[in-house]
Design an enzyme around this catalytic site. Structure first.
Site, PDB file in Angstrom:
ATOM      1  CG  ASP A 171      -0.177   0.068   2.795  1.00  0.00           C
ATOM      2  OD1 ASP A 171       1.280  -0.165   2.342  1.00  0.00           O
ATOM      3  OD2 ASP A 171      -0.842  -0.285   3.808  1.00  0.00           O
ATOM      4  CE1 TYR A 263       9.757   0.661   4.489  1.00  0.00           C
ATOM      5  CE2 TYR A 263       7.866   1.267   3.547  1.00  0.00           C
ATOM      6  CZ  TYR A 263       8.124   0.518   4.244  1.00  0.00           C
ATOM      7  OH  TYR A 263       7.617   0.128   5.467  1.00  0.00           O
TER       8      TYR A 263
END
Ligand SMILES: NC(=O)c1ccc[n+]([C@@H]2O[C@H](COP(=O)([O-])OP(=O)(O)OC[C@H]3O[C@@H](n4cnc5c(N)ncnc54)[C@H](O)[C@@H]3O)[C@@H](O)[C@H]2O)c1
Ligand SMILES: O=P(O)(O)OC[C@H]1O[C@H](O[C@H]2[C@H](O)[C@@H](O)[C@@H](O)O[C@@H]2CO)[C@H](O)[C@@H](O)[C@@H]1O
Ligand SMILES: [Mn+2]
Length: 441
Positions: A171, A263
């Site tokens: 997600d 990330y």
């Protein structure tokens, strides 16, 4: 209209209450007849399951709802299986994060050494679970978001090469787009992104306005430079997530071409991140003291009261809604666009065909149809090719029970990047994961 049978694997997850709530809210869009929660931890499953009975008793009486620890009861006659298991639990996530930190490298749930440790545990458990699901429901859609999704996707690709009904999803790209919509003051559903990468390692090359076709990325770049970056649901976030999202400004300052996935920060700035993250109290500690404690406390309160009360409103459900929308797109052949994980096969033209990549896909009854992005620039290619190699070597290590391949995988990971360190961390992880890892030799 057909109603679907659904199973959630990892039914005792902290995310399950959000799913239960979302199945109620979306019962017209994605109608379900039967819902079974499955977990291998009976105690966790019972708390969430009993909460579910009260919730559905009040809001969705016609639903056939149950919970179990028996695979046959869970998997028979299913249309969709949502997979959210955490192999080794949050206690092992703690180990994944603390061990690398102690040895001088970043400890993170899905990236670096921690992600690889979790990856080997998940590979073993996911392969067993998918085999069992296929025994009882050969045609069910398996929607996996158990992490680390990149490594799980590579393992499932190799173990079940002909199974076209396994879809791996994350997600986070949608979370980033929702966050962009907050910056722009528009609805995230009005944005039409172009994205490439691996799971938890990708970039948005364009963010189009769905209606006018204008590429809003230059505007986003300017706003991020001036004001920084926040998650859409910033008010509900722990400080560590606010920092992670805020770091997007630093990344775009150095690499302004594209909008990064949050990330990417770990891969591009391993030294800086190592120096700025808390080594003693990691994200796993925060989740255990925070989300896990809160979810189980709230469920137990509802069970003790025998009624939902305010229990319905406080549950967060954006994550669950995305996963249910994915199932809806498949069930009703909607060909809606989602960013999902697929075998490359030319979607990123200059990356190897058998890499599991994350790109925009149209999603319908026959699965995802990827939208190609062409050749990616050398810098991004270099980063991704290194990480694909690292992940593939880890799965080689699983199949061959090879210490050497695992050592190569850890050495190639940018969050480790040193053979002596890789060996030291690998040896520590082997001890910590005894009986949960393949026997590497
Ligand atoms: N892909 C994504 O973007 C995304 C987003 C959110 C969460 N997740 C993943 O969802 C999962 C759940 O996260 P959480 O924080 O709620 O963890 P959690 O530990 O609270 O829940 C996981 C549940 O899985 C169960 N479990 C473990 N091994 C199992 C097995 N072999 N079979 C059946 N059940 C098993 C555990 O008992 C636990 O109840 C994790 O894998 C997490 O990484 C993924
Ligand atoms: O550290 P955690 O357990 O809070 O989150 C780890 C997950 O982070 C990403 O997902 C979302 C998550 O689904 C959502 O509910 C909310 O908490 O925000 C997170 C970040 O935006 C990631 O995509 C998952 O793979 C991680 O497991
Ligand atoms: Mn994710």
């Amino acid at each position: 209209m057909k109603k679907y049978n659904v199973c959630i694997v990892g039914g005792g997850s902290t995310y399950t209450p959000g799913f239960l709530k979302s199945f109620v809210r979306l019962k017209e869009e994605f109608p379900i007849a039967k819902l079974v929660l499955f977990d291998n931890n009976a105690e966790r499953q019972e708390v969430i399951g009993e909460f579910g009975k009260i919730l559905f008793g009040e809001r969705f009486k016609e639903l056939e709802f149950s919970y179990t620890t028996d695979p046959k009861t869970a998997y028979e006659n299913m249309d969709f299986v949502f997979m959210q298991m955490r192999s080794g639990g949050l206690q092992m996530r703690r180990e994944d994060e603390h061990i690398p930190f102690k040895l001088g490298k970043i400890g993170q749930e899905t990236c670096g050494a921690g992600g690889m440790a979790y990856g080997l545990r998940s590979t073993i458990d996911m392969i067993i679970a998918v085999r069992q699901i296929r025994q009882y429901s050969p045609n069910a859609w398996i929607l996996n978001y158990s992490n680390p999704a990149a490594i799980v996707a590579e393992a499932l690709r190799r173990e079940f090469p002909n199974d076209k009904r396994i879809l791996n999803i994350c997600d986070q790209p949608e979370n980033v787009i929702r966050s962009v919509s907050r910056l722009l003051g528009c609805s995230w559903e009005d944005l039409d992104p172009v994205y490439f990468g691996l799971n938890h390692y990708g970039w948005f090359t364009h963010v189009y306005d769905k209606h006018t076709g204008e590429d809003l990325l230059p505007k986003v770049r300017q706003i991020v430079a001036e004001k920084g970056f926040l998650p859409q649901d910033a008010e509900q976030r722990d400080p560590s997530w606010l920092e992670t999202y805020g770091f997007v400004q630093d990344i775009m300052n150095d690499f302004p071409d594209y909008l990064p996935n949050t990330y990417d920060g770990y891969y591009l700035y391993p030294e800086y991140k190592y120096n700025h993250l808390d080594h003693e109290y990691t994200r796993a500690d925060e989740v255990i003291a925070g989300r896990e404690t809160r979810v189980f406390k709230e469920c137990r309160e509802v069970i003790a009261n025998g009624e939902l009360g305010e229990g319905f409103h406080s549950i967060s459900d954006a994550h669950a809604e995305m996963m249910i929308k994915v199932a809806e797109a498949i069930a009703f052949n909607k060909n809606t666009r989602f960013i999902v994980i697929v075998e490359n096969n030319g979607a990123i033209n200059n990356l190897q065909d058998d890499a599991m990549v994350e790109v925009v896909c149209e999603l319908g009854i026959n699965g995802p149809r990827p939208m190609a992005v062409g050749n990616i620039p050398q810098f991004y290619y270099g980063l991704l090719a290194q990480q694909v190699s690292s992940e593939k070597l880890l799965i080689d290590a699983y199949y061959e029970k090879s210490y050497q391949k695992a050592l190569q995988a850890l050495t190639l990971n940018r969050l480790i990047n040193d053979a002596k360190k890789a060996r030291e961390i690998l040896d520590a992880l082997i001890i910590a994961n005894k009986d949960m890892w393949p026997d590497l030799h």
